[in-house]
Design a protein around this motif. Sequence first.
Motif, PDB file in Angstrom:
ATOM      1  N   LEU A   1     -20.741 -19.359  37.297  1.00  0.00           N
ATOM      2  CA  LEU A   1     -21.455 -19.839  36.117  1.00  0.00           C
ATOM      3  C   LEU A   1     -21.507 -18.717  35.089  1.00  0.00           C
ATOM      4  O   LEU A   1     -21.943 -17.606  35.389  1.00  0.00           O
ATOM      5  CB  LEU A   1     -22.882 -20.252  36.461  1.00  0.00           C
TER       6      LEU A   1
ATOM      7  N   ARG B   1     -19.262 -23.671  33.744  1.00  0.00           N
ATOM      8  CA  ARG B   1     -18.744 -23.369  35.069  1.00  0.00           C
ATOM      9  C   ARG B   1     -17.248 -23.114  34.982  1.00  0.00           C
ATOM     10  O   ARG B   1     -16.509 -23.841  34.338  1.00  0.00           O
ATOM     11  CB  ARG B   1     -19.032 -24.515  36.028  1.00  0.00           C
TER      12      ARG B   1
ATOM     13  N   ALA C   1     -24.737 -22.794  29.695  1.00  0.00           N
ATOM     14  CA  ALA C   1     -23.933 -22.352  30.837  1.00  0.00           C
ATOM     15  C   ALA C   1     -22.657 -23.166  30.898  1.00  0.00           C
ATOM     16  O   ALA C   1     -22.619 -24.324  30.494  1.00  0.00           O
ATOM     17  CB  ALA C   1     -24.725 -22.525  32.132  1.00  0.00           C
TER      18      ALA C   1
ATOM     19  N   TYR D   1     -23.064 -17.624  31.475  1.00  0.00           N
ATOM     20  CA  TYR D   1     -24.142 -17.932  30.549  1.00  0.00           C
ATOM     21  C   TYR D   1     -23.871 -17.250  29.226  1.00  0.00           C
ATOM     22  O   TYR D   1     -23.338 -16.138  29.173  1.00  0.00           O
ATOM     23  CB  TYR D   1     -25.486 -17.455  31.110  1.00  0.00           C
TER      24      TYR D   1
END
Length: 113
Positions: free
Chosen positions: A73, A68, A66, A75
């Motif tokens: 977020l 940010r 992940a 993935y």
Amino acid sequence: MPDTPKHIIDQLAALGQESRFRVFRRLMKAGPDGIPAGQLASELDILPNTLSTHLGILSRTGLVSARRDGRTLYYSADIESVSGMVEGIVADCCNGNPDLCKSLQTSKVLQCG
């Protein structure tokens, strides 16, 4: 993460649940840029808290990572880890007879990363 037999078994176990496998496949399709968690939940019709559990399991095995960006977020599948898992599975293929395993060695799966 190391590609030990135990680690590979843990990765395969993580993929052995239908919803988690769907999440993983969607992340593989998304490529290295990944996909926001909310979009992933919406596309796959998975409740956010359930998705969070699945992503946690996949992350702990190293199959998913992940990043940010602000409050979002993203993935993505960890292609290097996935390649290591696949290579670990086929490492001893055909007892050292490479001609029998040529199709695995030239597979797109092993070349995408």
